[in-house]
Design a protein around this motif. Structure first.
Motif, PDB file in Angstrom:
ATOM      1  N   HIS A   1       0.864  -1.182   0.000  1.00  0.00           N
ATOM      2  CA  HIS A   1       0.000   0.000   0.000  1.00  0.00           C
ATOM      3  C   HIS A   1       0.896   1.225   0.000  1.00  0.00           C
ATOM      4  CE1 HIS A   1       0.883  -0.691   4.234  1.00  0.00           C
ATOM      5  NE2 HIS A   1       0.491   0.537   4.524  1.00  0.00           N
ATOM      6  N   LEU A   2       0.316   2.357  -0.352  1.00  0.00           N
ATOM      7  CA  LEU A   2       1.099   3.570  -0.590  1.00  0.00           C
ATOM      8  C   LEU A   2       1.140   4.452   0.655  1.00  0.00           C
ATOM      9  CD1 LEU A   2      -0.157   4.268  -4.224  1.00  0.00           C
ATOM     10  CD2 LEU A   2       2.145   3.523  -3.566  1.00  0.00           C
ATOM     11  N   HIS A   3       1.772   3.926   1.703  1.00  0.00           N
ATOM     12  CA  HIS A   3       2.055   4.702   2.893  1.00  0.00           C
ATOM     13  C   HIS A   3       3.551   4.963   2.988  1.00  0.00           C
ATOM     14  CE1 HIS A   3      -1.761   4.119   5.629  1.00  0.00           C
ATOM     15  NE2 HIS A   3      -1.928   5.030   4.684  1.00  0.00           N
ATOM     16  N   THR A   4       3.897   6.020   3.700  1.00  0.00           N
ATOM     17  CA  THR A   4       5.261   6.544   3.717  1.00  0.00           C
ATOM     18  C   THR A   4       6.299   5.504   4.105  1.00  0.00           C
ATOM     19  OG1 THR A   4       4.340   8.705   4.295  1.00  0.00           O
ATOM     20  CG2 THR A   4       6.700   8.385   4.677  1.00  0.00           C
ATOM     21  N   ASP A   5       5.992   4.669   5.096  1.00  0.00           N
ATOM     22  CA  ASP A   5       6.973   3.714   5.595  1.00  0.00           C
ATOM     23  C   ASP A   5       6.985   2.410   4.802  1.00  0.00           C
ATOM     24  OD1 ASP A   5       4.377   3.414   6.694  1.00  0.00           O
ATOM     25  OD2 ASP A   5       5.149   2.166   8.312  1.00  0.00           O
ATOM     26  N   HIS A   6       6.356   2.416   3.632  1.00  0.00           N
ATOM     27  CA  HIS A   6       6.360   1.238   2.766  1.00  0.00           C
ATOM     28  C   HIS A   6       6.927   1.538   1.375  1.00  0.00           C
ATOM     29  CE1 HIS A   6       3.911  -1.410   5.424  1.00  0.00           C
ATOM     30  NE2 HIS A   6       3.663  -0.228   5.960  1.00  0.00           N
ATOM     31  N   VAL A   7       7.244   2.792   1.111  1.00  0.00           N
ATOM     32  CA  VAL A   7       7.700   3.167  -0.233  1.00  0.00           C
ATOM     33  C   VAL A   7       9.032   3.911  -0.236  1.00  0.00           C
ATOM     34  CG1 VAL A   7       5.320   3.291  -1.099  1.00  0.00           C
ATOM     35  CG2 VAL A   7       6.446   5.378  -0.263  1.00  0.00           C
ATOM     36  N   GLY A   8       9.636   4.129   0.945  1.00  0.00           N
ATOM     37  CA  GLY A   8      10.757   5.054   1.033  1.00  0.00           C
ATOM     38  C   GLY A   8      11.968   4.680   0.209  1.00  0.00           C
TER      39      GLY A   8
ATOM     40  N   GLU B   1      -5.646   0.770  -4.938  1.00  0.00           N
ATOM     41  CA  GLU B   1      -4.803   1.614  -4.092  1.00  0.00           C
ATOM     42  C   GLU B   1      -4.362   2.868  -4.855  1.00  0.00           C
ATOM     43  OE1 GLU B   1      -2.577   2.340  -0.437  1.00  0.00           O
ATOM     44  OE2 GLU B   1      -4.365   1.218  -0.999  1.00  0.00           O
ATOM     45  N   TRP B   2      -3.877   2.664  -6.052  1.00  0.00           N
ATOM     46  CA  TRP B   2      -3.396   3.801  -6.850  1.00  0.00           C
ATOM     47  C   TRP B   2      -4.524   4.799  -7.105  1.00  0.00           C
ATOM     48  CZ3 TRP B   2       1.588   4.782  -8.505  1.00  0.00           C
ATOM     49  CH2 TRP B   2       1.729   5.861  -9.398  1.00  0.00           C
ATOM     50  N   ASP B   3      -5.677   4.294  -7.506  1.00  0.00           N
ATOM     51  CA  ASP B   3      -6.795   5.178  -7.841  1.00  0.00           C
ATOM     52  C   ASP B   3      -7.306   5.921  -6.608  1.00  0.00           C
ATOM     53  OD1 ASP B   3      -6.567   4.326 -10.442  1.00  0.00           O
ATOM     54  OD2 ASP B   3      -8.349   3.052 -10.419  1.00  0.00           O
ATOM     55  N   HIS B   4      -7.275   5.275  -5.451  1.00  0.00           N
ATOM     56  CA  HIS B   4      -7.727   5.947  -4.228  1.00  0.00           C
ATOM     57  C   HIS B   4      -6.897   7.192  -3.960  1.00  0.00           C
ATOM     58  CE1 HIS B   4      -8.789   6.747  -0.059  1.00  0.00           C
ATOM     59  NE2 HIS B   4      -7.491   6.714   0.226  1.00  0.00           N
ATOM     60  N   TRP B   5      -5.580   7.049  -3.977  1.00  0.00           N
ATOM     61  CA  TRP B   5      -4.732   8.197  -3.651  1.00  0.00           C
ATOM     62  C   TRP B   5      -4.741   9.237  -4.766  1.00  0.00           C
ATOM     63  CZ3 TRP B   5      -4.061   8.676   1.183  1.00  0.00           C
ATOM     64  CH2 TRP B   5      -3.929   7.547   1.989  1.00  0.00           C
ATOM     65  N   ALA B   6      -4.919   8.797  -6.007  1.00  0.00           N
ATOM     66  CA  ALA B   6      -5.003   9.754  -7.112  1.00  0.00           C
ATOM     67  C   ALA B   6      -6.223  10.659  -6.976  1.00  0.00           C
ATOM     68  CB  ALA B   6      -5.040   9.011  -8.447  1.00  0.00           C
TER      69      ALA B   6
ATOM     70  N   MET C   1       5.751  12.748   0.150  1.00  0.00           N
ATOM     71  CA  MET C   1       6.058  11.331  -0.017  1.00  0.00           C
ATOM     72  C   MET C   1       5.860  10.895  -1.457  1.00  0.00           C
ATOM     73  SD  MET C   1       4.301   8.184  -0.424  1.00  0.00           S
ATOM     74  CE  MET C   1       2.738   8.206   0.446  1.00  0.00           C
ATOM     75  N   PHE C   2       4.760  11.287  -2.069  1.00  0.00           N
ATOM     76  CA  PHE C   2       4.538  10.935  -3.471  1.00  0.00           C
ATOM     77  C   PHE C   2       5.584  11.603  -4.364  1.00  0.00           C
ATOM     78  CE2 PHE C   2       0.501   9.279  -2.095  1.00  0.00           C
ATOM     79  CZ  PHE C   2       0.187   8.325  -3.043  1.00  0.00           C
ATOM     80  N   ARG C   3       5.948  12.834  -4.008  1.00  0.00           N
ATOM     81  CA  ARG C   3       6.900  13.579  -4.823  1.00  0.00           C
ATOM     82  C   ARG C   3       8.279  12.912  -4.830  1.00  0.00           C
ATOM     83  NH1 ARG C   3       7.009  18.263  -1.931  1.00  0.00           N
ATOM     84  NH2 ARG C   3       5.048  18.905  -2.907  1.00  0.00           N
ATOM     85  N   ASP C   4       8.718  12.389  -3.677  1.00  0.00           N
ATOM     86  CA  ASP C   4      10.083  11.861  -3.633  1.00  0.00           C
ATOM     87  C   ASP C   4      10.184  10.343  -3.736  1.00  0.00           C
ATOM     88  OD1 ASP C   4       9.761  10.804  -0.941  1.00  0.00           O
ATOM     89  OD2 ASP C   4      10.260  12.755  -0.107  1.00  0.00           O
ATOM     90  N   SER C   5       9.070   9.614  -3.534  1.00  0.00           N
ATOM     91  CA  SER C   5       9.182   8.157  -3.470  1.00  0.00           C
ATOM     92  C   SER C   5       8.274   7.395  -4.428  1.00  0.00           C
ATOM     93  CB  SER C   5       8.901   7.682  -2.038  1.00  0.00           C
ATOM     94  OG  SER C   5       9.862   8.178  -1.141  1.00  0.00           O
ATOM     95  N   VAL C   6       7.307   8.067  -5.028  1.00  0.00           N
ATOM     96  CA  VAL C   6       6.369   7.378  -5.926  1.00  0.00           C
ATOM     97  C   VAL C   6       6.441   7.955  -7.337  1.00  0.00           C
ATOM     98  CG1 VAL C   6       3.951   6.785  -6.353  1.00  0.00           C
ATOM     99  CG2 VAL C   6       4.853   6.768  -4.005  1.00  0.00           C
ATOM    100  N   HIS C   7       6.273   9.249  -7.464  1.00  0.00           N
ATOM    101  CA  HIS C   7       6.239   9.852  -8.793  1.00  0.00           C
ATOM    102  C   HIS C   7       7.540   9.689  -9.581  1.00  0.00           C
ATOM    103  CE1 HIS C   7       2.631  12.548  -7.474  1.00  0.00           C
ATOM    104  NE2 HIS C   7       2.267  11.308  -7.769  1.00  0.00           N
ATOM    105  N   PRO C   8       8.721   9.722  -8.955  1.00  0.00           N
ATOM    106  CA  PRO C   8       9.929   9.477  -9.757  1.00  0.00           C
ATOM    107  C   PRO C   8       9.958   8.097 -10.404  1.00  0.00           C
ATOM    108  CG  PRO C   8      10.519  10.562  -7.711  1.00  0.00           C
ATOM    109  CD  PRO C   8       9.076  10.159  -7.585  1.00  0.00           C
ATOM    110  N   VAL C   9       9.377   7.102  -9.732  1.00  0.00           N
ATOM    111  CA  VAL C   9       9.310   5.762 -10.318  1.00  0.00           C
ATOM    112  C   VAL C   9       8.300   5.734 -11.451  1.00  0.00           C
ATOM    113  CG1 VAL C   9       8.901   3.318  -9.846  1.00  0.00           C
ATOM    114  CG2 VAL C   9       9.958   4.759  -8.091  1.00  0.00           C
TER     115      VAL C   9
ATOM    116  N   PRO D   1      -7.812   1.390   1.197  1.00  0.00           N
ATOM    117  CA  PRO D   1      -8.809   0.681   0.389  1.00  0.00           C
ATOM    118  C   PRO D   1      -8.243  -0.393  -0.525  1.00  0.00           C
ATOM    119  CG  PRO D   1      -9.253   3.032   0.400  1.00  0.00           C
ATOM    120  CD  PRO D   1      -7.908   2.855   1.034  1.00  0.00           C
ATOM    121  N   GLY D   2      -7.018  -0.191  -1.030  1.00  0.00           N
ATOM    122  CA  GLY D   2      -6.474  -1.137  -1.992  1.00  0.00           C
ATOM    123  C   GLY D   2      -5.296  -1.938  -1.484  1.00  0.00           C
ATOM    124  N   GLN D   3      -5.098  -1.962  -0.167  1.00  0.00           N
ATOM    125  CA  GLN D   3      -3.968  -2.711   0.373  1.00  0.00           C
ATOM    126  C   GLN D   3      -4.051  -4.185  -0.042  1.00  0.00           C
ATOM    127  OE1 GLN D   3      -1.740  -2.993   4.593  1.00  0.00           O
ATOM    128  NE2 GLN D   3      -3.861  -3.675   4.673  1.00  0.00           N
TER     129      GLN D   3
END
Length: 304
Positions: free
Chosen positions: A125-132, A157-162, A173-181, A213-215
């Motif tokens: 899931h897209l929480h800070t301590d799972h994507v760092g 999960e992706w659609d929920h946070w979007a 968190m999205f800026r430094d750990s998700v969006h670059p990927v 929701p999408g874990q």
């Protein structure tokens, strides 16, 4: 190595063999003592006193212990990482997560998973301590830590946070750990039906909603044994004995409780391993029914 005050030195990497699948725990940090009361406010000293098997490994005299680690999985000739922890050099609102400088990548490499060798990164899931550790800082830019890997999370999960109006901490968190990927073209989203979705030989994503929701949880179906990596559907072993103890950051606590009950019921009185994403050492064990509740019989793992 920069760790927060009060953290204990992580235990060396250990693993468990499931036959043709092997899984290793790769430590990042043990979380500070105050994490337990914040995350699981109902897991009071009185509740812990009702569960004597939690001590000394999973709780001290008064609070639950929690940790941050990744699971490194070898399956079907693939190297797979499940959740990437907090990460280094990240600006975080939580002081225990802010500006870390750990030797996590050295540990990962020592476990046989140098970053360039990893084929797949699963995000429960897209929480800070799972994507760092999705990314690392190189020349002032955030770049994918695993340059040859596909990164996966569930479409729900992706659609929920979007569709969510994010606060600044989560935006960061999205800026430094998700969006670059994503921008590197390495992130995939997959549909995860009720029966699960196989993403590698013997590696299935299974729905585990409630915390988010999408874990998803990750089921490993080895030739000799099965295992389940929890994500945050089960934060701590106290939730086996007291499944209604829920996290303060569960988006839907009632759904989280239902998910936890379903997963534990499927594991109970089998030889399947439960692998806790935030469980401190020894991290793993089998689930047994005990007086209409559950308990964990720990398995300490070994060097693989």
């Amino acid at each position: 190595m920069n760790t927060a005050p009060g953290q204990r030195t992580p235990v060396t990497t250990v693993g468990w063999s499931l036959g043709d699948i092997a899984v290793r725990r790769v430590d990042e940090i043990e979380l500070p003592r105050q994490t337990g009361p914040w995350l699981l406010p109902a897991a009071t000293k009185e509740v812990l006193d009702e569960v004597p098997w939690l001590r000394p490994d999973f709780a001290d005299a008064e609070v639950p212990r929690l940790a941050s680690h990744s699971f490194a999985v070898s399956a079907g000739g693939l190297r797979i990482i499940v959740d990437t922890g907090i990460g280094n050099d990240k600006t975080r609102a939580n002081p225990a997560w802010n500006g870390l400088g750990t030797d996590f990548l050295d540990r990962l490499t020592a476990a046989g998973f140098p970053p360039e060798s990893v084929d797949l990164v699963i995000t429960t899931h897209l929480h800070t301590d799972h994507v760092g550790w999705n990314t690392r800082l190189v020349g002032g830019d955030w770049v994918p830590t695993f340059p040859n890997a596909r990164y996966l999370t569930s479409r729900t999960e992706w659609d929920h946070w979007a569709a969510t109006d994010l606060d600044e901490a989560r935006t960061q968190m999205f800026r430094d750990s998700v969006h670059p990927v994503r921008d590197a073209g390495q992130y995939d989203v997959v549909d995860v039906p009720e029966q699960g979705h196989e993403v590698a030989p013997g590696v299935l994503l299974v729905p585990a909603p409630g915390h988010t929701p999408g874990q998803v949880a990750v089921q490993l179906r080895g030739s000799g044994r099965r295992a389940l990596i929890t994500g945050d559907s089960i934060h701590h072993p106290v939730q086996l004995s007291h499944p209604h103890v829920h996290s303060c950051v569960d988006i839907d606590p009632a759904e989280a409780i239902r998910t936890r009950g379903r997963l534990l019921d499927g594991l109970a009185d089998t030889e399947d391993l439960l692998l806790g994403t935030h469980f401190p050492h020894p991290t793993a064990g089998t689930v047994r029914r005990l007086d209409r509740r559950y308990r964990l019989h720990a398995e300490f793992g070994s060097e693989l």
